[in-house]
Design an enzyme around this catalytic site. Sequence first.
Site, PDB file in Angstrom:
ATOM      1  N   HIS A 221       0.275 -14.640 -35.567  1.00 31.66           N
ATOM      2  CA  HIS A 221       1.567 -14.180 -34.834  1.00 31.66           C
ATOM      3  C   HIS A 221       2.120 -13.043 -34.731  1.00 31.66           C
ATOM      4  O   HIS A 221       1.991 -11.834 -36.085  1.00 31.66           O
ATOM      5  CB  HIS A 221       2.683 -15.002 -35.152  1.00 31.66           C
TER       6      HIS A 221
ATOM      7  N   ASP B  10      11.361 -16.545 -30.965  1.00 35.52           N
ATOM      8  CA  ASP B  10      11.927 -16.587 -32.768  1.00 35.52           C
ATOM      9  C   ASP B  10      12.466 -17.546 -32.562  1.00 35.52           C
ATOM     10  O   ASP B  10      13.341 -16.678 -32.085  1.00 35.52           O
ATOM     11  CB  ASP B  10      11.052 -15.470 -32.843  1.00 35.52           C
ATOM     12  N   ILE B  11      12.650 -18.685 -33.375  1.00 35.46           N
ATOM     13  CA  ILE B  11      13.470 -19.612 -33.686  1.00 35.46           C
ATOM     14  C   ILE B  11      14.501 -19.204 -34.886  1.00 35.46           C
ATOM     15  O   ILE B  11      15.753 -19.800 -34.807  1.00 35.46           O
ATOM     16  CB  ILE B  11      13.694 -20.529 -33.660  1.00 35.46           C
TER      17      ILE B  11
HETATM   18  P1  AMP Z   1       6.101 -14.542 -40.786  1.00 36.55           P
HETATM   19  O1  AMP Z   1       5.047 -15.794 -41.085  1.00 36.55           O
HETATM   20  O2  AMP Z   1       6.323 -14.081 -42.344  1.00 36.55           O
HETATM   21  O3  AMP Z   1       5.796 -13.624 -39.950  1.00 36.55           O
HETATM   22  O4  AMP Z   1       6.883 -16.132 -39.834  1.00 36.55           O
HETATM   23  C1  AMP Z   1       6.868 -16.515 -38.897  1.00 36.55           C
HETATM   24  C2  AMP Z   1       8.303 -16.760 -37.876  1.00 36.55           C
HETATM   25  O5  AMP Z   1       7.237 -17.731 -37.776  1.00 36.55           O
HETATM   26  C3  AMP Z   1       9.739 -16.710 -38.511  1.00 36.55           C
HETATM   27  O6  AMP Z   1       9.905 -15.326 -38.144  1.00 36.55           O
HETATM   28  C4  AMP Z   1      10.087 -18.165 -38.001  1.00 36.55           C
HETATM   29  O7  AMP Z   1      11.333 -17.637 -37.349  1.00 36.55           O
HETATM   30  C5  AMP Z   1       8.969 -18.028 -37.164  1.00 36.55           C
HETATM   31  N1  AMP Z   1       9.378 -19.932 -36.405  1.00 36.55           N
HETATM   32  C6  AMP Z   1       9.018 -20.199 -37.663  1.00 36.55           C
HETATM   33  N2  AMP Z   1       8.881 -21.932 -36.671  1.00 36.55           N
HETATM   34  C7  AMP Z   1       8.605 -21.072 -35.491  1.00 36.55           C
HETATM   35  C8  AMP Z   1       8.759 -22.168 -34.325  1.00 36.55           C
HETATM   36  N3  AMP Z   1       8.840 -23.635 -34.321  1.00 36.55           N
HETATM   37  N4  AMP Z   1       9.133 -21.810 -32.955  1.00 36.55           N
HETATM   38  C9  AMP Z   1       9.661 -20.138 -33.056  1.00 36.55           C
HETATM   39  N5  AMP Z   1       9.606 -19.530 -34.150  1.00 36.55           N
HETATM   40  C10 AMP Z   1       8.746 -19.924 -35.408  1.00 36.55           C
END
Ligand code: AMP
Length: 139
Positions: free
Chosen positions: A99, A30-31
């Site tokens: 995810h 996760d970024i």
């Molecule tokens: P949520 O939908 O609330 O469970 O969170 C989405 C997660 O995806 C968050 O923790 C973001 O930091 C992560 N995220 C979003 N875009 C990216 C990316 N390009 N690479 C890695 N993690 C991501």
Amino acid sequence: MGDCIFCKIIKGEIPCIKVYEDDSMLAFADINPISKGHTLIIPKRHVENMWEATEGELVTIMKTAKKLIHAIKDALNPQGVAVLQLNGRAVNQIVMHYHLHLIPRSEGEPELKQTAWELIPGDMDKIKETAEKIASAIR
Ligand code: AMP
Ligand code: ZN
């Protein structure tokens, strides 16, 4: 799905820090990590959340989670790992591609707000009524 950021990661159109990949699953860092080692597992097929995923996909996701939670333990030795997955905008699902979050934590590190809710006793009659409503809707 055309504008799905995680589908773009799967297709290699945008980069990720890959941790694991097989025919149907991808895991990457996760970024915006909540803690050191915060990792996401996603199915390669675009499904929004648990309502859309098949039982088979959910089994495979959990098998992948087991593989990764062992790797996280061996690599980072956290005292705990939160396994968290959000379904729907109302619970702050931001990326609408399934995810599973794996979020390691050890004592002394900042508390995970997501796992530190306050215990406030509920109204037992209302709890029972709601639980019975859910139970009677099980298919
Ligand atoms: P949520 O939908 O609330 O469970 O969170 C989405 C997660 O995806 C968050 O923790 C973001 O930091 C992560 N995220 C979003 N875009 C990216 C990316 N390009 N690479 C890695 N993690 C991501
Ligand atoms: Zn997608």
